[in-house]
Write a protein that holds these residues in place. Sequence first.
Motif, PDB file in Angstrom:
ATOM      1  N   ILE A 147     -13.877 -20.399  -1.014  1.00 50.97           N
ATOM      2  CA  ILE A 147     -13.376 -19.119  -0.431  1.00 50.97           C
ATOM      3  C   ILE A 147     -11.852 -19.530   0.380  1.00 50.97           C
ATOM      4  CG2 ILE A 147     -13.685 -17.632   1.759  1.00 50.97           C
ATOM      5  CD1 ILE A 147     -16.640 -17.820   1.150  1.00 50.97           C
ATOM      6  N   VAL A 148     -10.972 -18.870   0.027  1.00 46.82           N
ATOM      7  CA  VAL A 148      -9.502 -19.118   0.930  1.00 46.82           C
ATOM      8  C   VAL A 148      -9.340 -17.838   1.582  1.00 46.82           C
ATOM      9  CG1 VAL A 148      -7.082 -19.286   0.353  1.00 46.82           C
ATOM     10  CG2 VAL A 148      -8.784 -20.329  -0.950  1.00 46.82           C
ATOM     11  N   MET A 149      -9.137 -18.249   2.839  1.00 44.80           N
ATOM     12  CA  MET A 149      -8.807 -17.123   3.738  1.00 44.80           C
ATOM     13  C   MET A 149      -7.178 -17.217   4.486  1.00 44.80           C
ATOM     14  SD  MET A 149     -11.954 -15.959   4.193  1.00 44.80           S
ATOM     15  CE  MET A 149     -11.395 -14.669   5.391  1.00 44.80           C
ATOM     16  N   VAL A 150      -6.399 -15.869   4.161  1.00 43.59           N
ATOM     17  CA  VAL A 150      -5.197 -15.760   4.693  1.00 43.59           C
ATOM     18  C   VAL A 150      -5.207 -14.927   5.990  1.00 43.59           C
ATOM     19  CG1 VAL A 150      -4.441 -16.141   2.195  1.00 43.59           C
ATOM     20  CG2 VAL A 150      -4.984 -13.697   3.150  1.00 43.59           C
ATOM     21  N   GLU A 151      -4.310 -15.010   6.587  1.00 40.18           N
ATOM     22  CA  GLU A 151      -3.830 -14.317   7.734  1.00 40.18           C
ATOM     23  C   GLU A 151      -3.598 -12.852   7.400  1.00 40.18           C
ATOM     24  OE1 GLU A 151      -4.970 -15.411  10.861  1.00 40.18           O
ATOM     25  OE2 GLU A 151      -5.438 -17.483  10.081  1.00 40.18           O
ATOM     26  N   ALA A 152      -4.366 -11.926   8.275  1.00 38.96           N
ATOM     27  CA  ALA A 152      -3.974 -10.607   7.894  1.00 38.96           C
ATOM     28  C   ALA A 152      -2.608 -10.293   8.813  1.00 38.96           C
ATOM     29  CB  ALA A 152      -5.169  -9.860   8.777  1.00 38.96           C
ATOM     30  N   PRO A 153      -1.805  -9.503   7.874  1.00 40.12           N
ATOM     31  CA  PRO A 153      -0.616  -8.985   8.403  1.00 40.12           C
ATOM     32  C   PRO A 153      -0.571  -8.411   9.646  1.00 40.12           C
ATOM     33  CG  PRO A 153      -0.664  -8.674   6.269  1.00 40.12           C
ATOM     34  CD  PRO A 153      -1.911  -8.858   6.729  1.00 40.12           C
ATOM     35  N   GLN A 154       0.348  -8.367  10.682  1.00 47.04           N
ATOM     36  CA  GLN A 154       0.088  -7.932  11.934  1.00 47.04           C
ATOM     37  C   GLN A 154       0.149  -6.358  11.782  1.00 47.04           C
ATOM     38  OE1 GLN A 154      -0.261  -9.685  14.711  1.00 47.04           O
ATOM     39  NE2 GLN A 154      -0.486 -11.498  13.520  1.00 47.04           N
ATOM     40  N   ALA A 155       1.061  -5.823  10.810  1.00 49.38           N
ATOM     41  CA  ALA A 155       0.865  -4.288  10.580  1.00 49.38           C
ATOM     42  C   ALA A 155       0.485  -3.786   9.260  1.00 49.38           C
ATOM     43  CB  ALA A 155       2.359  -3.772  10.931  1.00 49.38           C
ATOM     44  N   ASP A 156       0.091  -2.737   9.301  1.00 53.17           N
ATOM     45  CA  ASP A 156      -0.455  -2.432   8.296  1.00 53.17           C
ATOM     46  C   ASP A 156       0.523  -1.957   7.189  1.00 53.17           C
ATOM     47  OD1 ASP A 156      -2.378  -1.398   5.893  1.00 53.17           O
ATOM     48  OD2 ASP A 156      -2.975   0.276   6.986  1.00 53.17           O
ATOM     49  N   ASN A 157       0.976  -2.722   6.491  1.00 60.93           N
ATOM     50  CA  ASN A 157       2.398  -2.518   5.968  1.00 60.93           C
ATOM     51  C   ASN A 157       2.102  -2.844   4.399  1.00 60.93           C
ATOM     52  OD1 ASN A 157       5.136  -3.383   4.387  1.00 60.93           O
ATOM     53  ND2 ASN A 157       5.890  -2.694   6.227  1.00 60.93           N
ATOM     54  N   ILE A 158       2.407  -1.782   3.449  1.00 53.00           N
ATOM     55  CA  ILE A 158       2.130  -2.069   2.115  1.00 53.00           C
ATOM     56  C   ILE A 158       2.723  -3.268   1.412  1.00 53.00           C
ATOM     57  CG2 ILE A 158       1.866  -0.809  -0.165  1.00 53.00           C
ATOM     58  CD1 ILE A 158       1.522   1.783   1.298  1.00 53.00           C
ATOM     59  N   GLU A 159       4.157  -3.030   1.603  1.00 39.89           N
ATOM     60  CA  GLU A 159       4.982  -4.302   1.084  1.00 39.89           C
ATOM     61  C   GLU A 159       4.476  -5.454   1.794  1.00 39.89           C
ATOM     62  OE1 GLU A 159       6.990  -4.242  -1.329  1.00 39.89           O
ATOM     63  OE2 GLU A 159       7.173  -2.079  -1.506  1.00 39.89           O
ATOM     64  N   GLN A 160       4.225  -5.851   2.883  1.00 43.67           N
ATOM     65  CA  GLN A 160       3.879  -6.938   3.376  1.00 43.67           C
ATOM     66  C   GLN A 160       2.503  -7.556   2.827  1.00 43.67           C
ATOM     67  OE1 GLN A 160       3.430  -6.963   7.719  1.00 43.67           O
ATOM     68  NE2 GLN A 160       3.498  -9.236   7.773  1.00 43.67           N
ATOM     69  N   LEU A 161       1.513  -6.424   2.634  1.00 48.96           N
ATOM     70  CA  LEU A 161       0.317  -6.923   2.058  1.00 48.96           C
ATOM     71  C   LEU A 161       0.510  -7.397   0.453  1.00 48.96           C
ATOM     72  CD1 LEU A 161      -1.993  -3.756   3.289  1.00 48.96           C
ATOM     73  CD2 LEU A 161      -1.831  -6.272   4.149  1.00 48.96           C
ATOM     74  N   ARG A 162       1.547  -6.666  -0.184  1.00 57.56           N
ATOM     75  CA  ARG A 162       1.515  -6.988  -1.630  1.00 57.56           C
ATOM     76  C   ARG A 162       2.129  -8.358  -1.701  1.00 57.56           C
ATOM     77  NH1 ARG A 162      -0.843  -2.673  -2.020  1.00 57.56           N
ATOM     78  NH2 ARG A 162      -0.571  -1.413  -3.775  1.00 57.56           N
ATOM     79  N   PHE A 163       3.015  -8.813  -0.759  1.00 55.73           N
ATOM     80  CA  PHE A 163       3.937  -9.736  -0.753  1.00 55.73           C
ATOM     81  C   PHE A 163       2.926 -10.928  -0.507  1.00 55.73           C
ATOM     82  CE2 PHE A 163       6.285 -13.406   1.192  1.00 55.73           C
ATOM     83  CZ  PHE A 163       7.110 -13.414   0.158  1.00 55.73           C
ATOM     84  N   ALA A 164       2.037 -10.853   0.369  1.00 52.83           N
ATOM     85  CA  ALA A 164       1.010 -11.675   0.903  1.00 52.83           C
ATOM     86  C   ALA A 164      -0.078 -11.893  -0.495  1.00 52.83           C
ATOM     87  CB  ALA A 164       0.053 -11.450   1.964  1.00 52.83           C
ATOM     88  N   THR A 165      -0.245 -10.810  -1.116  1.00 54.77           N
ATOM     89  CA  THR A 165      -1.047 -11.116  -2.253  1.00 54.77           C
ATOM     90  C   THR A 165      -0.417 -11.867  -3.651  1.00 54.77           C
ATOM     91  OG1 THR A 165      -2.105  -9.069  -1.750  1.00 54.77           O
ATOM     92  CG2 THR A 165      -2.420  -9.734  -3.924  1.00 54.77           C
ATOM     93  N   LEU A 166       0.916 -11.341  -3.431  1.00 52.08           N
ATOM     94  CA  LEU A 166       1.728 -12.148  -4.690  1.00 52.08           C
ATOM     95  C   LEU A 166       1.804 -13.712  -4.404  1.00 52.08           C
ATOM     96  CD1 LEU A 166       3.639 -11.911  -7.279  1.00 52.08           C
ATOM     97  CD2 LEU A 166       5.392 -11.259  -5.589  1.00 52.08           C
ATOM     98  N   GLU A 167       2.077 -14.010  -3.053  1.00 50.43           N
ATOM     99  CA  GLU A 167       2.165 -15.544  -2.845  1.00 50.43           C
ATOM    100  C   GLU A 167       0.764 -16.104  -3.196  1.00 50.43           C
ATOM    101  OE1 GLU A 167       2.550 -16.015   1.266  1.00 50.43           O
ATOM    102  OE2 GLU A 167       3.567 -17.959   0.959  1.00 50.43           O
ATOM    103  N   VAL A 168      -0.185 -15.463  -2.860  1.00 51.54           N
ATOM    104  CA  VAL A 168      -1.655 -16.237  -3.200  1.00 51.54           C
ATOM    105  C   VAL A 168      -1.724 -16.396  -4.918  1.00 51.54           C
ATOM    106  CG1 VAL A 168      -4.016 -15.819  -3.074  1.00 51.54           C
ATOM    107  CG2 VAL A 168      -2.701 -15.417  -1.163  1.00 51.54           C
ATOM    108  N   VAL A 169      -1.451 -15.366  -5.305  1.00 50.90           N
ATOM    109  CA  VAL A 169      -1.645 -15.420  -6.951  1.00 50.90           C
ATOM    110  C   VAL A 169      -0.584 -16.344  -7.409  1.00 50.90           C
ATOM    111  CG1 VAL A 169      -1.263 -14.082  -8.970  1.00 50.90           C
ATOM    112  CG2 VAL A 169      -2.303 -12.818  -7.074  1.00 50.90           C
ATOM    113  N   GLN A 170       0.470 -16.414  -6.949  1.00 52.31           N
ATOM    114  CA  GLN A 170       1.728 -17.446  -7.639  1.00 52.31           C
ATOM    115  C   GLN A 170       1.257 -18.961  -7.527  1.00 52.31           C
ATOM    116  OE1 GLN A 170       5.068 -16.360  -5.362  1.00 52.31           O
ATOM    117  NE2 GLN A 170       5.853 -15.149  -7.262  1.00 52.31           N
ATOM    118  N   LYS A 171       0.378 -19.144  -6.035  1.00 52.33           N
ATOM    119  CA  LYS A 171      -0.143 -20.449  -5.845  1.00 52.33           C
ATOM    120  C   LYS A 171      -1.167 -20.732  -6.741  1.00 52.33           C
ATOM    121  CE  LYS A 171       1.426 -22.739  -3.345  1.00 52.33           C
ATOM    122  NZ  LYS A 171       2.317 -23.651  -3.411  1.00 52.33           N
ATOM    123  N   VAL A 172      -2.182 -19.746  -6.840  1.00 52.15           N
ATOM    124  CA  VAL A 172      -3.357 -19.946  -7.788  1.00 52.15           C
ATOM    125  C   VAL A 172      -2.780 -20.180  -9.011  1.00 52.15           C
ATOM    126  CG1 VAL A 172      -5.223 -18.842  -8.752  1.00 52.15           C
ATOM    127  CG2 VAL A 172      -4.738 -18.706  -6.160  1.00 52.15           C
TER     128      VAL A 172
END
Length: 450
Positions: A147-172
């Motif tokens: 299980i990998v836990m990432v910190e939730a974004p401070q705001a419910d920002n769609i672009e910020q959520l997508r960027f965090a997801t993209l970063e995870v997928v790139q590392k995986v």
Amino acid sequence: MSEPAKGGDAPSKGRERFEKYREKVLEGLATGAVLGIIAKLNQSIVDQVISQPWQILLVVIPLGAAAWLTWQVAKRPDRRRTHWAFPVFLVIYCTGFALLSTSELLVWERTPNPQPETSRSWLVPSRWGDWRYMIVPRPEAPTDTVIVMVEAPQADNIEQLRFATLEVVQKVAEVQRLRGLALDFYFEQKADLDFVLCDLIPKLKADVFAGYTLEVEADPNSPLQANANPLEACIPFDTREGHLLAWADGDGYVRTVPLHWKGQLDRPAFSVRIAQARAPKLNLTVELPKAKMLRYVAPSEAIPEYDWARVQVRPSLLNDKFVFVGRRSKEDTRQTPFGEHSGTWIQAAAVNSLLTGAYMTRASDLSSALLVFVACYAIVLVASSGASLRSLLVTAAAVSIGVMLLAVGAAYRSVWFDAIYAIVACWLLVPLVFGLSKTLATNPGSASTP
């Protein structure tokens, strides 16, 4: 004159034969209907016994106890004849509680997360039944799951959520022999990075799963629709997506996961999608519980859990692993019978339960109703013999202990056998039958068979 008489007898004989044939047909239909009903009931019992043969004990033990108690009371030389009011009262009372035993009326109401908790604390607390989790055999932790836990974004920002997801997928994508990726969050609306994600996901060369939510605030009787997923092009909805909802009991504890939301077979749980996709690759077969709910059992050892910061430094931690990714947030942290855990941990535990077959199943309605009847039968049988209130209380205590021992044995075999209905039924029955016996003593009436 004789010939006309013979001709006149022909119609009457025909009618007699017709009546005989009709009676035989009706008898055959009636017999067939009765035999069909008996065969159906017998087949349902046999199916339950074959699926878990030892469950026959949940029927044999109560019946044996009732027979023994009947013999002990009947062989007494001073045995009085039972007043007709006792068996009538027993049938009416037990019928009501038997129906309750097939429902969850005495269980806290469940609500889908993240709806507010209910406040039925005056009923039977759900935590009173959690002792079963200390007895039930727990499966081993999966060796290929992290299980990998990432910190939730401070705001419910769609672009910020997508960027965090993209970063995870790139590392995986950098790891070796990835067995699968489960993104324990859902995607709403479109974002500029969607095409980048959809271009990267196929390059992982592994199954990628995503979740979705349902409109839980809508009319509970209407079909619930999944939120639109803009990534459906690279994460197919009908094979790689599942709902992320779990049931929270009134105390806020998450003990169960709905396998298919409100019976909608095209709305399977996130854990069901993953388990069914992984099973063939692990040479396993997933058998979903017959009930609509999965009462998961946590593994005996902890599932490895890493912070995103650690994974960024050591991507090799994910080599040859199936990776669950979730967001660390207070809103997604739940109380469970196994401690406080994230919703992602619950999903991983549910998948492991399905793959190993280690989950709690409810006892059959027949065994629950039978136990209620036997518990009440013991109280009524003792009361009808003119026993004192003390004897009735001792009988109720003995019945309660026996019911609890049966529930403990069932829990050891991964069966959730509700003891509360039989125990409540017999203790409520004590003052009722004691009052009935006193009333009949002052106003004696006719008696029935011994």
